[in-house]
Structures are given as C-alpha cells and as structure tokens.
Design a protein around this motif. Structure first.
Motif, mmCIF file in Angstrom:
data_model
loop_
_atom_site.group_PDB
_atom_site.id
_atom_site.type_symbol
_atom_site.label_atom_id
_atom_site.label_comp_id
_atom_site.label_asym_id
_atom_site.label_seq_id
_atom_site.Cartn_x
_atom_site.Cartn_y
_atom_site.Cartn_z
ATOM 1 N N PRO A 38 -14.613 12.568 -7.870
ATOM 2 C CA PRO A 38 -15.713 12.005 -8.667
ATOM 3 C C PRO A 38 -15.237 11.229 -9.887
ATOM 4 C CG PRO A 38 -16.168 14.297 -8.094
ATOM 5 C CD PRO A 38 -14.747 14.038 -7.707
ATOM 6 N N GLU A 39 -14.066 11.588 -10.394
ATOM 7 C CA GLU A 39 -13.539 10.902 -11.580
ATOM 8 C C GLU A 39 -12.787 9.623 -11.226
ATOM 9 O OE1 GLU A 39 -14.327 11.978 -14.559
ATOM 10 O OE2 GLU A 39 -15.399 13.660 -13.639
ATOM 11 N N ASN A 40 -12.388 9.491 -9.940
ATOM 12 C CA ASN A 40 -11.592 8.321 -9.561
ATOM 13 C C ASN A 40 -11.723 8.092 -8.054
ATOM 14 O OD1 ASN A 40 -9.783 6.154 -9.732
ATOM 15 N ND2 ASN A 40 -7.998 7.490 -9.418
ATOM 16 N N HIS A 41 -12.957 7.925 -7.553
ATOM 17 C CA HIS A 41 -13.121 7.711 -6.112
ATOM 18 C C HIS A 41 -12.661 6.307 -5.741
ATOM 19 C CE1 HIS A 41 -16.930 5.731 -7.229
ATOM 20 N NE2 HIS A 41 -17.233 6.829 -7.899
ATOM 21 N N ARG A 42 -11.936 6.201 -4.629
ATOM 22 C CA ARG A 42 -11.300 4.938 -4.247
ATOM 23 C C ARG A 42 -10.995 4.945 -2.758
ATOM 24 N NH1 ARG A 42 -5.230 6.181 -6.148
ATOM 25 N NH2 ARG A 42 -5.271 8.415 -5.724
ATOM 26 N N LEU A 43 -10.816 3.748 -2.214
ATOM 27 C CA LEU A 43 -10.412 3.554 -0.829
ATOM 28 C C LEU A 43 -8.982 3.044 -0.833
ATOM 29 C CD1 LEU A 43 -11.212 3.493 2.185
ATOM 30 C CD2 LEU A 43 -12.049 1.145 1.817
ATOM 31 N N LEU A 44 -8.099 3.691 -0.043
ATOM 32 C CA LEU A 44 -6.675 3.381 -0.052
ATOM 33 C C LEU A 44 -6.218 2.857 1.305
ATOM 34 C CD1 LEU A 44 -5.455 6.542 -1.998
ATOM 35 C CD2 LEU A 44 -5.849 4.234 -2.932
ATOM 36 N N TRP A 45 -5.212 1.979 1.275
ATOM 37 C CA TRP A 45 -4.658 1.341 2.470
ATOM 38 C C TRP A 45 -3.143 1.425 2.410
ATOM 39 C CZ3 TRP A 45 -1.461 -3.033 2.654
ATOM 40 C CH2 TRP A 45 -1.337 -3.690 3.886
ATOM 41 N N LEU A 46 -2.527 1.842 3.521
ATOM 42 C CA LEU A 46 -1.075 1.955 3.588
ATOM 43 C C LEU A 46 -0.565 1.079 4.730
ATOM 44 C CD1 LEU A 46 -2.273 4.960 2.756
ATOM 45 C CD2 LEU A 46 0.151 5.537 2.762
ATOM 46 N N SER A 47 0.253 0.099 4.393
ATOM 47 C CA SER A 47 0.801 -0.802 5.395
ATOM 48 C C SER A 47 1.670 -0.029 6.377
ATOM 49 C CB SER A 47 1.610 -1.910 4.714
ATOM 50 O OG SER A 47 2.221 -2.745 5.678
ATOM 51 N N GLN A 48 1.328 -0.107 7.650
ATOM 52 C CA GLN A 48 2.061 0.587 8.713
ATOM 53 C C GLN A 48 2.194 2.085 8.441
ATOM 54 O OE1 GLN A 48 2.971 -1.156 11.696
ATOM 55 N NE2 GLN A 48 1.493 -2.433 10.596
ATOM 56 N N GLY A 65 4.734 3.496 2.541
ATOM 57 C CA GLY A 65 4.908 2.684 1.348
ATOM 58 C C GLY A 65 3.908 3.021 0.269
ATOM 59 N N LYS A 66 3.834 2.155 -0.717
ATOM 60 C CA LYS A 66 2.929 2.373 -1.835
ATOM 61 C C LYS A 66 1.493 2.118 -1.408
ATOM 62 C CE LYS A 66 1.981 0.853 -6.568
ATOM 63 N NZ LYS A 66 2.365 -0.088 -7.655
ATOM 64 N N PRO A 67 0.592 3.071 -1.636
ATOM 65 C CA PRO A 67 -0.812 2.841 -1.249
ATOM 66 C C PRO A 67 -1.450 1.740 -2.088
ATOM 67 C CG PRO A 67 -0.590 4.900 -2.463
ATOM 68 C CD PRO A 67 0.801 4.413 -2.212
ATOM 69 N N VAL A 68 -2.237 0.914 -1.436
ATOM 70 C CA VAL A 68 -2.942 -0.184 -2.095
ATOM 71 C C VAL A 68 -4.404 0.216 -2.232
ATOM 72 C CG1 VAL A 68 -3.670 -2.594 -1.890
ATOM 73 C CG2 VAL A 68 -1.365 -1.921 -1.176
ATOM 74 N N GLU A 69 -4.939 0.107 -3.436
ATOM 75 C CA GLU A 69 -6.356 0.389 -3.629
ATOM 76 C C GLU A 69 -7.183 -0.799 -3.143
ATOM 77 O OE1 GLU A 69 -9.572 1.765 -7.057
ATOM 78 O OE2 GLU A 69 -7.410 1.971 -7.410
ATOM 79 N N VAL A 70 -8.079 -0.529 -2.225
ATOM 80 C CA VAL A 70 -8.892 -1.573 -1.617
ATOM 81 C C VAL A 70 -10.089 -1.880 -2.509
ATOM 82 C CG1 VAL A 70 -10.251 -2.201 0.418
ATOM 83 C CG2 VAL A 70 -8.190 -0.803 0.673
ATOM 84 N N LYS A 71 -10.290 -3.144 -2.774
ATOM 85 C CA LYS A 71 -11.460 -3.556 -3.546
ATOM 86 C C LYS A 71 -12.672 -3.583 -2.621
ATOM 87 C CE LYS A 71 -8.598 -6.530 -6.486
ATOM 88 N NZ LYS A 71 -8.336 -7.946 -6.908
ATOM 89 N N VAL A 72 -13.707 -2.855 -2.994
ATOM 90 C CA VAL A 72 -14.929 -2.787 -2.175
ATOM 91 C C VAL A 72 -16.081 -3.363 -2.985
ATOM 92 C CG1 VAL A 72 -16.456 -1.336 -0.812
ATOM 93 C CG2 VAL A 72 -14.033 -0.718 -1.045
ATOM 94 N N ALA A 73 -16.574 -4.508 -2.546
ATOM 95 C CA ALA A 73 -17.646 -5.191 -3.285
ATOM 96 C C ALA A 73 -18.993 -4.570 -2.980
ATOM 97 C CB ALA A 73 -17.657 -6.672 -2.914
ATOM 98 N N GLY A 74 -19.790 -4.325 -4.021
ATOM 99 C CA GLY A 74 -21.168 -3.907 -3.838
ATOM 100 C C GLY A 74 -21.410 -2.417 -3.804
ATOM 101 N N LEU A 75 -20.385 -1.597 -4.073
ATOM 102 C CA LEU A 75 -20.608 -0.156 -4.041
ATOM 103 C C LEU A 75 -21.139 0.388 -5.358
ATOM 104 C CD1 LEU A 75 -17.834 1.651 -1.993
ATOM 105 C CD2 LEU A 75 -20.171 1.136 -1.394
#
Length: 579
Positions: free
Chosen positions: A406-416, A419-429
């Motif tokens: 709840p303090e830092n909800h986010r969607l993460l993406w890991l290439s293959q 590696g370092k997780p990338v925070e996905v930008k989600v428009a409109g949430l």
C-alpha cells in the motif's frame, strides 16, 4: 395447424439455425410513429446495404446517412419516448426521442468499445411528396439492442505481427502474431468483410504495437464482390497492383495473416490461402503447416503440463489428461524454497516462484537441479497479502510481477526473467492498486486486476517498449475495461488470442465464470459450469485443454471440454499454465 394431408420431407440447412429477419418497407400513408418503428426494425434486418431502412428516410437523408459509421449497442432499447414526441415549431415536422442504456459502440474500424452511459438521440420527420412522412435527421449510424447485436454480429480476430522489426522494417521471423478483435455482420459475407478489414489495417488501439507486411494501399482487386473457399476449402484472394511486387517470404506472412484470420469463419475451416496479383498471376499459396511455420506462437500443440502449488508449498505438475501429480524437476519442486505462487515460462524450461511469505521472487530451471536464483525483486509490505502477486511470463521470455505494498504499489518487469527490475509506468491508474497481472502470449497486451475503493475490476492495457537494452523503458497505456458488466472480479486468465476467462459477479449477483473478449464484449454462450468460491484460474490458448481453478471449497479442480468440474486435490493453490 393442418389436420389432414400427407407428410413431406423439408430440406433445412444446418448452417442456418437462426431465424433471419427481413426488412419491411414503409406502408403508404404510415404515420410518424410507424415510420420511426419501421426504421428501427429495419436496422435489425439482414439487409446487406440497409436499402430498406433508407426507404424510411428522405432522399437527401438516405444519400447522406452512413450506417457503417458506427453501431451503438443498447442494453434496453432503443426506446421511443412518446411523452416527449412533439410538433416541430420550425415547420410541422415531428421529433422523436430515442433513449436507452448504452453499453458499447462499434466504430468504423469494426472495433468494439465499451461505453457505459445513458443514450439519447433525436429523430426528425417531415412530410415528403405530399402526405408521406419520412425521416430527414436519422441517428448516427445504427442503433441496436444487445440481443439484436448478438444475433447480427460476429466477433473475428484479425491477425498482425508484433512490431519488433528488422532494420529494413520487415517483421522478424520470430515476431509473434497478435489478435486484433473486431465485429462483422454475421450473415453478410463475413469472409469478405474480414479480409477487407484486415487489409484496412489494425484498429487504432493496437496500431502502435503491431505491423502488417501488406504494402500500404493494398486492397482487393477492383470488382471483387465476394470471397468464398472452393469445395476443397481453398481460398483465392485477388489483390490490387500495390501487392504485385512482394517477395515470396513477405507474401507468405501476408497469407499467414489471412489464414489465421479466416480459420474460424467457415464450417470446415480453410486448408489453403492463395494470393494473386492484379493480372491474375499467382503471388504465393500457404497451407496449414506453412502457416504455423510463419507464426510459431499460433501453434495449437498446447502445454505439456498444468501446474500448481501443493500443500507442501512445492511447484507440482499434472500431464494434459491425467490426474497424476508430481513435483517439477529442479529446485522449485524439491522443497528447497517454500512457495506461495508461481509462473512457468512458455517454453516450460524455467519457472518463477514467489516465496511463501510473499517478499521475494525466485527463478529456477525445470530441466536441471541448478541452484535457485533469487531476483532483485523485494516487497516491504507489512501484511503478507499486500506483497508480491503471482508472476507472469510473456511470449518474449520477460517476467512480470506486481508489488501490492500500500505504501509503494508498483508493476515490475524483468528482462528474460532476471537483472534489475524495471518499474512499469501504468497510465490512468491514479490511486488504484494492481492485485494481479497476466500478460498475453504475444506480449503486447496485459490484463490487470485493479483494486480501488474496495472493488476489483479487470483492465486491459497496451504494452509499449522503448529505450535500449541497457536502459529499457516499459509502459502500459490506454487501459480499457475488460469485463465492464462485472462489479467485482476475483480471478482471470488469458484463454486465446483475444479471449480471457473471468471469475466475477455482476451487481447484486453471484459469482460466475465466463469468457470475455479483450475489448470488453462477452463471448456468446460463454457462461461456464458453476464453481463455488473461485480464487484463481488458469487457461491455455489451446481450447482443447481443460481449465484449472482453485476453489475455496474444493481445492484444485479441472474442467475438461464438454464436462463438469472435476476435483484433483483438496490442498493446493496457484494453478497455472505456461505464461
């Protein structure tokens, strides 16, 4: 009913099980209300060009009215409000108010767009040719009730290639095919409609992430009115001059697009697609095996296993048609790390598992006993249910997971998957939280369960990738409702190119399972056998494989095609197919 006479056989076509509706022209001397009702009824007919509906319009309005502009779908209408019918103060005509509850609109590209709101429009009538009433201001496009829409229109998946391209702009051989759902008129030559729609290009929502090998401006050869397979299920498609010079490899991809688009539009399917130049010469031909080679992700071979987490918190698997359960090979199945959820790569060679406390994400082999790899994904949420969601692999081999903190909800993406997780930008949430994520096999769409104000809804977003391999940028844009008819969604999974299976309930209703299209429309006749307390569900793109679900009452269960739910094990969670 006759009470005498003989019995005679009557030929009936098994391909025409529904009653066809024929439009009736206006009667001489019909009043304004009869003209309005007749026009609305004519819109529900199988008239190919709405020529009868135009007879209810003035000559000028008939020439200007464009029924292909849009189709408005109403849940409870269209209704004509007689209390609001009035004499037009500008000249003795009539204005009729149309109303209803709008649920969607099909635009000029045949794309279904969910739009939940009230509908209101005015239809204006004047006298024409003396005493005959005619409509001079019709509604925009076509207006239909939902039942008529479902009777008259057919969902079709057009296929394009994901936009990963080589340096010359051509789709790479490994680029997955992407389904682009549209609606065509069911009884008005759907094959030709689908081909024309495919050649017109992808819908606006998908256009940014797909490509087509058809040269710009390619159309059916002038004078082509109808396309249909021959008695050997071969379809010949004549194209205009813009396609004359395409290379064989490019032509094969063009034919593959047509092959998969048309595969379900005829009772016996399509065995071969042949493309021809404007002069009638053969460009290329493609059969089923060659089409699969041009689009490997469209293969219907299906997954080898179904998977879930057992009561010992291990990843286990079941063969396609067997209830025998066994731990998966490798570290995720040997109990080295207790798990609460998992996802299996589409190649079934790796899996990702969330630790039992929900804090960390691990990746391991399903082919060997290599050590389990702990990724850099961490959740700091205080409550277990606020930590990491079940992960999901896309068709490119990348891994997705949501942190529900709840303090830092986010969607993460890991290439293959590393590696370092990338925070996905989600428009409109805005302030909404993602509770679950499932990525389509093509990797260009993502289904999200989004919680806001105590309710969980299904949203479908488009995945856009930018940046470089060293500094990737991933975003999800243009979120659309995936199940607008449901007030609360508990579980979902992709179940085909543009189809999902959803467990949820409508306002004031009980939980039900049904298939929905990614555009938010409901698949006709899609309600599945009831199952109490579904908390998770898994499906394959191969319709021949059973659904797998987790029920609070029955544990892990399976639904084979044409059967009812069958219990597998009482203790178990997180059912998954590869993906």
């Amino acid at each position: 009913m006759p009470d005498s006479g003989g019995v005679e056989p009557v030929d009936a076509s098994p391909q025409e099980p529904q009653v066809q509706v024929f439009a009736v022209p206006p009667q001489k001397g019909a009043g304004p209300s009869e003209i309005v009702e007749g026009f609305l009824e004519a819109l529900t007919s199988d008239d190919p060009h709405f020529s009868t509906a135009r007879k209810y319009l003035t000559k000028e309005a008939a020439a200007a009215w464009d029924p292909e502009r849009s189709t408005t779908v109403l849940a409870d209408g269209p209704n004509t409000d007689s209390t609001r019918t009035r004499t037009d103060p500008d000249g003795g005509g009539y204005v009729y108010a149309l109303s209803g509850r709008m649920i969607a609109k099909v635009d000029a590209q045949h794309a279904y767009v969910s739009e939940q709101r009230s509908y209101a429009a005015a239809v204006h009538l004047v006298r024409q040719g003396g005493d005959e009433w005619r409509i001079d201001v019709p509604p925009d496009g076509i207006v239909l009730g939902q039942s008529d829409f479902e009777r008259l229109y057919l969902p079709v998946d057009k296929y394009y290639f994901a936009s990963s391209s080589s340096s010359d702009g051509e789709p790479q051989s490994a680029a997955p095919m992407v389904a682009d759902p549209v609606y065509v008129r069911k009884r008005i030559d759907p094959v030709t409609q689908a081909v024309r729609s495919l050649l017109d290009g992808p819908t606006n929502w998908l256009r940014q992430v797909v490509t087509s090998p058809f040269p710009s401006g390619t159309e059916l050869k002038k004078g082509t009115k109808s396309l249909s397979p021959d008695d050997q299920n071969r379809l010949v498609v004549p194209l205009n001059e813009r396609a004359n010079g395409v290379e064989p490899d490019r032509c094969a991809k063009m034919a593959a697009q047509l092959f998969f688009t048309l595969q379900d539009l005829t009772p016996a399917g399509i065995e071969q697609v042949e493309l021809r130049r404007a002069d009638g010469g053969k460009l290329c031909a493609l059969d089923a095996d060659q089409a699969e080679a041009s689009a490997p992700n469209r293969s219907l071979s299906g997954a080898d296993y179904q998977y879930f987490i057992d009561d010992k918190h291990r990843l286990v698997r079941m063969p396609k048609n067997d209830d025998e359960v066994e731990p998966v090979p490798g570290p995720l199945g040997n109990g080295e790390r207790q798990l609460r959820s998992a996802a299996v790569s589409r190649a079934e060679d790796r899996a990702a598992g969330v630790s039992n406390d929900g804090r960390s994400l691990h990746v391991g082999s399903l082919l060997s006993d290599e050590s389990l790899e702990k990724t850099q994904v961490r959740s700091r949420a205080k409550q277990e249910n606020d930590r990491l969601s079940k992960p999901s692999w896309d068709g490119r081999g990348d891994l997705w997971v949501a942190d529900r903190d709840p303090e830092n909800h986010r969607l993460l993406w890991l290439s293959q998957g590393g590696g370092k997780p990338v925070e996905v930008k989600v428009a409109g949430l805005e302030d909404a939280r993602i509770n679950a994520v499932r990525v389509s096999a093509d990797g260009v769409r993502v289904a999200l369960l989004v919680e806001k104000d105590g309710k969980t809804e299904l949203k479908i977003g488009r995945v856009e990738r930018q940046g470089t391999s060293e500094d990737p940028e991933v975003s999800v844009v243009e979120l659309t409702p995936g199940a607008p008819q449901m007030e609360e969604v508990a579980a979902m999974a992709w179940a085909g190119g543009s189809r999902l299976v959803v467990a949820g309930k409508e306002a004031g209703g009980v939980q039900q399972l049904q298939y929905v299209q990614s555009d938010g429309s409901v698949v006709q006749g899609s309600t599945l056998p009831a199952l109490t307390g579904v908390t998770d569900i898994a499906a394959s793109e191969d319709e021949r494989l059973p659904l797998v679900a987790r029920s609070e009452e029955d544990g892990i269960v399976r639904l084979p095609p044409g059967a009812n739910w069958k219990p597998v094990v009482k203790g178990g969670t997180s059912p998954v197919y590869p993906g």
